[in-house]
Design a protein around this motif. Sequence first.
Motif, PDB file in Angstrom:
ATOM      1  N   ARG A  27       0.841  -1.199   0.000  1.00 51.10           N
ATOM      2  CA  ARG A  27       0.000   0.000   0.000  1.00 51.10           C
ATOM      3  C   ARG A  27       0.876   1.250   0.000  1.00 51.10           C
ATOM      4  O   ARG A  27       0.823   2.059   0.942  1.00 51.10           O
ATOM      5  N   THR A  28       1.638   1.422  -1.060  1.00 55.86           N
ATOM      6  CA  THR A  28       2.630   2.510  -1.110  1.00 55.86           C
ATOM      7  C   THR A  28       1.985   3.885  -1.145  1.00 55.86           C
ATOM      8  O   THR A  28       2.647   4.873  -0.815  1.00 55.86           O
ATOM      9  N   PHE A  29       0.724   3.970  -1.512  1.00 60.40           N
ATOM     10  CA  PHE A  29       0.047   5.276  -1.539  1.00 60.40           C
ATOM     11  C   PHE A  29      -0.072   5.857  -0.129  1.00 60.40           C
ATOM     12  O   PHE A  29      -0.303   7.049   0.050  1.00 60.40           O
ATOM     13  N   SER A  30       0.085   5.023   0.887  1.00 58.67           N
ATOM     14  CA  SER A  30      -0.040   5.485   2.271  1.00 58.67           C
ATOM     15  C   SER A  30       1.279   5.990   2.864  1.00 58.67           C
ATOM     16  O   SER A  30       1.315   6.474   3.988  1.00 58.67           O
ATOM     17  N   ILE A  31       2.370   5.899   2.094  1.00 59.69           N
ATOM     18  CA  ILE A  31       3.678   6.353   2.592  1.00 59.69           C
ATOM     19  C   ILE A  31       3.725   7.879   2.619  1.00 59.69           C
ATOM     20  O   ILE A  31       3.434   8.527   1.627  1.00 59.69           O
ATOM     21  N   SER A  32       4.110   8.438   3.752  1.00 57.63           N
ATOM     22  CA  SER A  32       4.267   9.889   3.847  1.00 57.63           C
ATOM     23  C   SER A  32       5.736  10.289   3.931  1.00 57.63           C
ATOM     24  O   SER A  32       6.099  11.413   3.594  1.00 57.63           O
ATOM     25  N   ALA A  33       6.582   9.387   4.377  1.00 55.16           N
ATOM     26  CA  ALA A  33       8.018   9.657   4.458  1.00 55.16           C
ATOM     27  C   ALA A  33       8.771   8.332   4.493  1.00 55.16           C
ATOM     28  O   ALA A  33       8.230   7.310   4.924  1.00 55.16           O
ATOM     29  N   MET A  34      10.015   8.391   4.057  1.00 56.15           N
ATOM     30  CA  MET A  34      10.895   7.229   4.175  1.00 56.15           C
ATOM     31  C   MET A  34      12.222   7.688   4.737  1.00 56.15           C
ATOM     32  O   MET A  34      12.673   8.811   4.454  1.00 56.15           O
ATOM     33  N   GLY A  35      12.822   6.829   5.517  1.00 50.44           N
ATOM     34  CA  GLY A  35      14.064   7.203   6.168  1.00 50.44           C
ATOM     35  C   GLY A  35      15.107   6.109   6.122  1.00 50.44           C
ATOM     36  O   GLY A  35      14.784   4.934   5.940  1.00 50.44           O
ATOM     37  N   TRP A  36      16.346   6.548   6.267  1.00 53.23           N
ATOM     38  CA  TRP A  36      17.481   5.640   6.422  1.00 53.23           C
ATOM     39  C   TRP A  36      17.993   5.772   7.861  1.00 53.23           C
ATOM     40  O   TRP A  36      18.208   6.889   8.347  1.00 53.23           O
ATOM     41  N   ASN A  74       9.687   8.338  -7.373  1.00 53.43           N
ATOM     42  CA  ASN A  74       8.296   8.068  -6.994  1.00 53.43           C
ATOM     43  C   ASN A  74       7.672   6.997  -7.868  1.00 53.43           C
ATOM     44  O   ASN A  74       6.882   6.180  -7.391  1.00 53.43           O
ATOM     45  N   ALA A  75       7.998   7.015  -9.144  1.00 57.56           N
ATOM     46  CA  ALA A  75       7.396   6.063 -10.070  1.00 57.56           C
ATOM     47  C   ALA A  75       7.775   4.632  -9.710  1.00 57.56           C
ATOM     48  O   ALA A  75       7.000   3.694  -9.950  1.00 57.56           O
ATOM     49  N   LYS A  76       8.959   4.457  -9.123  1.00 60.10           N
ATOM     50  CA  LYS A  76       9.421   3.131  -8.741  1.00 60.10           C
ATOM     51  C   LYS A  76       9.228   2.860  -7.262  1.00 60.10           C
ATOM     52  O   LYS A  76       9.603   1.789  -6.777  1.00 60.10           O
ATOM     53  N   ASN A  77       8.675   3.841  -6.540  1.00 60.43           N
ATOM     54  CA  ASN A  77       8.516   3.700  -5.080  1.00 60.43           C
ATOM     55  C   ASN A  77       9.839   3.286  -4.434  1.00 60.43           C
ATOM     56  O   ASN A  77       9.885   2.381  -3.587  1.00 60.43           O
ATOM     57  N   THR A  78      10.890   3.947  -4.849  1.00 57.11           N
ATOM     58  CA  THR A  78      12.233   3.589  -4.395  1.00 57.11           C
ATOM     59  C   THR A  78      12.956   4.820  -3.874  1.00 57.11           C
ATOM     60  O   THR A  78      12.855   5.902  -4.441  1.00 57.11           O
ATOM     61  N   MET A  79      13.679   4.630  -2.789  1.00 61.73           N
ATOM     62  CA  MET A  79      14.515   5.663  -2.214  1.00 61.73           C
ATOM     63  C   MET A  79      15.957   5.200  -2.297  1.00 61.73           C
ATOM     64  O   MET A  79      16.245   4.002  -2.195  1.00 61.73           O
ATOM     65  N   TYR A  80      16.861   6.154  -2.486  1.00 63.77           N
ATOM     66  CA  TYR A  80      18.278   5.839  -2.623  1.00 63.77           C
ATOM     67  C   TYR A  80      19.083   6.602  -1.578  1.00 63.77           C
ATOM     68  O   TYR A  80      18.659   7.649  -1.090  1.00 63.77           O
ATOM     69  N   ASP A  90      31.408   4.872   9.500  1.00 64.27           N
ATOM     70  CA  ASP A  90      30.115   4.679   8.830  1.00 64.27           C
ATOM     71  C   ASP A  90      29.709   3.205   8.796  1.00 64.27           C
ATOM     72  O   ASP A  90      28.598   2.874   8.371  1.00 64.27           O
ATOM     73  N   THR A  91      30.603   2.334   9.235  1.00 64.75           N
ATOM     74  CA  THR A  91      30.304   0.911   9.262  1.00 64.75           C
ATOM     75  C   THR A  91      29.118   0.622  10.175  1.00 64.75           C
ATOM     76  O   THR A  91      29.100   1.022  11.337  1.00 64.75           O
ATOM     77  N   ALA A  92      28.114  -0.042   9.614  1.00 56.37           N
ATOM     78  CA  ALA A  92      26.884  -0.327  10.361  1.00 56.37           C
ATOM     79  C   ALA A  92      25.946  -1.138   9.470  1.00 56.37           C
ATOM     80  O   ALA A  92      26.195  -1.292   8.273  1.00 56.37           O
ATOM     81  N   VAL A  93      24.885  -1.622  10.083  1.00 56.10           N
ATOM     82  CA  VAL A  93      23.765  -2.145   9.303  1.00 56.10           C
ATOM     83  C   VAL A  93      22.851  -0.962   9.001  1.00 56.10           C
ATOM     84  O   VAL A  93      22.458  -0.229   9.908  1.00 56.10           O
ATOM     85  N   TYR A  94      22.530  -0.786   7.746  1.00 57.11           N
ATOM     86  CA  TYR A  94      21.688   0.316   7.310  1.00 57.11           C
ATOM     87  C   TYR A  94      20.279  -0.205   7.062  1.00 57.11           C
ATOM     88  O   TYR A  94      20.085  -1.184   6.336  1.00 57.11           O
ATOM     89  N   TYR A  95      19.321   0.482   7.663  1.00 59.28           N
ATOM     90  CA  TYR A  95      17.921   0.095   7.564  1.00 59.28           C
ATOM     91  C   TYR A  95      17.123   1.172   6.844  1.00 59.28           C
ATOM     92  O   TYR A  95      17.344   2.369   7.030  1.00 59.28           O
ATOM     93  N   CYS A  96      16.167   0.710   6.065  1.00 53.98           N
ATOM     94  CA  CYS A  96      15.197   1.595   5.437  1.00 53.98           C
ATOM     95  C   CYS A  96      13.873   1.456   6.180  1.00 53.98           C
ATOM     96  O   CYS A  96      13.530   0.358   6.649  1.00 53.98           O
ATOM     97  N   ALA A  97      13.146   2.557   6.291  1.00 50.15           N
ATOM     98  CA  ALA A  97      11.865   2.526   6.991  1.00 50.15           C
ATOM     99  C   ALA A  97      10.867   3.433   6.295  1.00 50.15           C
ATOM    100  O   ALA A  97      11.241   4.439   5.691  1.00 50.15           O
ATOM    101  N   ALA A  98       9.609   3.065   6.418  1.00 50.98           N
ATOM    102  CA  ALA A  98       8.530   3.866   5.831  1.00 50.98           C
ATOM    103  C   ALA A  98       7.559   4.315   6.913  1.00 50.98           C
ATOM    104  O   ALA A  98       7.201   3.538   7.802  1.00 50.98           O
ATOM    105  N   ARG A  99       7.169   5.573   6.813  1.00 54.54           N
ATOM    106  CA  ARG A  99       6.143   6.089   7.720  1.00 54.54           C
ATOM    107  C   ARG A  99       4.832   6.159   6.955  1.00 54.54           C
ATOM    108  O   ARG A  99       4.787   6.669   5.831  1.00 54.54           O
TER     109      ARG A  99
END
Length: 126
Positions: A27-36, A74-80, A90-99
């Motif tokens: 349900r990507t239409f409900s995404i208001s923000a994405m974060g790393w 936006n067309a691909k619903n992808t963040m980079y 900077d070594t770490a596990v990087y997580y993506c999250a959607a609000r």
Amino acid sequence: QVYVVESGGGLVQAGGSLRLSCAASGRTFSISAMGWFRQAPGKERDFVAGIRWSGGNVDYADSIKGRFTASRDNAKNTMYLQMNSLKPEDTAVYYCAARLGRTWYVPQVATSYDSWGQGTQVTVSS
């Protein structure tokens, strides 16, 4: 429900670059923000960068400003996350999250996000 999947992590030498991707589905239409976010061993999960989906506002953590760039398709619903001039810290596990739901800013607290990926490891050698 929204699902997010990260990719693009790996091992790189200090000073090098990596590009992370985060693809959202469902349900990507409900995404208001994405974060790393990132989490190093024994440390808390910290905000790195984020984008408000409507308006495109971008926020960064002070520790990575000038080195990392967040962007979206936006067309691909992808963040980079383009990461340049990488440092060993900077070594770490990087997580993506959607609000989901409305927001007028880019949340920087992990609890403000609803859907999380499994994470991708970034290791920077000195």
